[in-house]
Design a protein around this motif. Structure first.
Motif, PDB file in Angstrom:
ATOM      1  N   LEU A 174       0.829  -1.203   0.000  1.00  0.00           N
ATOM      2  CA  LEU A 174       0.000   0.000   0.000  1.00  0.00           C
ATOM      3  C   LEU A 174       0.865   1.255   0.000  1.00  0.00           C
ATOM      4  CD1 LEU A 174      -2.805   1.268   0.035  1.00  0.00           C
ATOM      5  CD2 LEU A 174      -2.768   1.071   2.534  1.00  0.00           C
ATOM      6  N   ALA A 196       2.296   1.649  -3.506  1.00  0.00           N
ATOM      7  CA  ALA A 196       1.269   2.059  -4.469  1.00  0.00           C
ATOM      8  C   ALA A 196       0.895   3.526  -4.277  1.00  0.00           C
ATOM      9  CB  ALA A 196       0.038   1.170  -4.332  1.00  0.00           C
ATOM     10  N   ARG A 197       0.767   3.931  -3.040  1.00  0.00           N
ATOM     11  CA  ARG A 197       0.450   5.346  -2.778  1.00  0.00           C
ATOM     12  C   ARG A 197       1.578   6.262  -3.242  1.00  0.00           C
ATOM     13  NH1 ARG A 197      -2.634   4.660   3.017  1.00  0.00           N
ATOM     14  NH2 ARG A 197      -4.698   4.314   2.103  1.00  0.00           N
ATOM     15  N   VAL A 213       1.296   6.598  -7.026  1.00  0.00           N
ATOM     16  CA  VAL A 213       0.223   7.515  -7.415  1.00  0.00           C
ATOM     17  C   VAL A 213       0.615   8.965  -7.114  1.00  0.00           C
ATOM     18  CG1 VAL A 213      -2.176   8.190  -6.986  1.00  0.00           C
ATOM     19  CG2 VAL A 213      -1.586   5.769  -7.246  1.00  0.00           C
ATOM     20  N   LEU A 227      -2.542   0.500  -7.170  1.00  0.00           N
ATOM     21  CA  LEU A 227      -3.269   0.883  -5.960  1.00  0.00           C
ATOM     22  C   LEU A 227      -4.576   0.103  -5.851  1.00  0.00           C
ATOM     23  CD1 LEU A 227      -3.580   2.652  -3.442  1.00  0.00           C
ATOM     24  CD2 LEU A 227      -4.600   4.414  -4.927  1.00  0.00           C
ATOM     25  N   ALA A 260     -10.249   3.525  -7.525  1.00  0.00           N
ATOM     26  CA  ALA A 260      -8.911   3.627  -8.119  1.00  0.00           C
ATOM     27  C   ALA A 260      -8.890   3.057  -9.534  1.00  0.00           C
ATOM     28  CB  ALA A 260      -7.881   2.926  -7.240  1.00  0.00           C
TER      29      ALA A 260
END
Length: 186
Positions: free
Chosen positions: A57, A60-61, A64, A77, A93
């Motif tokens: 997580l 992925a954040r 982004v 994400l 998402a």
């Protein structure tokens, strides 16, 4: 090792499902190029495979944050959120990723998978059908279509879709599973 070579190696290791080595290569790449959104996204996807969901997580954040208009970081994400059972956020998402690249069949397949997880069978069927409009031979969308049709009680259509999936990819275990479930319901 040059960043391009490291990226190619990491991608190959990922495709081979050699998660530990892919993670190692991606971390080395990110040590040299910490702003590489795609590397953060691919690292998130590899960490998901190892069930390291908190670390996935975070990656992925970060992906982004570095590329808010990139569809691949948003897809990563969505995958992480889906695996964390945060289904509404995962759907949001992947829908953002679809808005950026509406012609990516994998995005539609992931949306169908998320909708199946939510037991939103009509929405799952719609997403799978949209994916199949982009690529009629996509096995994932065919299997998700089969599952949605089965759950909607449309077993004859489900069986026909499952048979099409098996014809495309006779070695796919998920195709055999959805075909068997469709036949049982029929």
């Amino acid at each position: 090792m040059r960043p391009e070579a490291r990226w190619q190696r990491a991608t190959l290791l990922f495709q081979q499902a050699r998660w530990d080595l892919a993670i190692q290569e991606l971390r080395a790449l990110l040590a040299a190029e910490p702003e590489d959104a795609h590397a953060h996204a691919l690292l998130a996807m590899a960490l998901v495979q190892r069930e390291e969901l908190d670390a996935a997580l975070a990656e992925a954040r970060q992906a982004v944050a570095l590329a808010p208009h990139g569809d691949f970081p948003l897809r990563a994400l969505a995958v992480v959120l889906w695996r964390r059972d945060q289904l509404d956020a995962a759907a949001d998402a992947i829908q953002q990723a679809i808005a950026i690249d509406p012609d990516d069949v994998d995005h539609r397949g992931l949306l169908a998978q998320i909708r199946c997880s939510q037991q939103r069978w009509h929405d799952a069927l719609e997403a799978a059908d949209q994916g199949l409009q982009l690529d009629p031979s996509d096995t994932d969308c065919l299997n998700l279509r089969t599952l949605a049709l089965t759950k909607l009680g449309r077993t004859k259509e489900a069986t026909a879709t499952a048979e099409a999936s098996l014809a495309r990819d006779p070695d796919n275990p998920y195709s055999h599973q959805t075909h068997g479930v469709a036949l049982l319901h029929q």
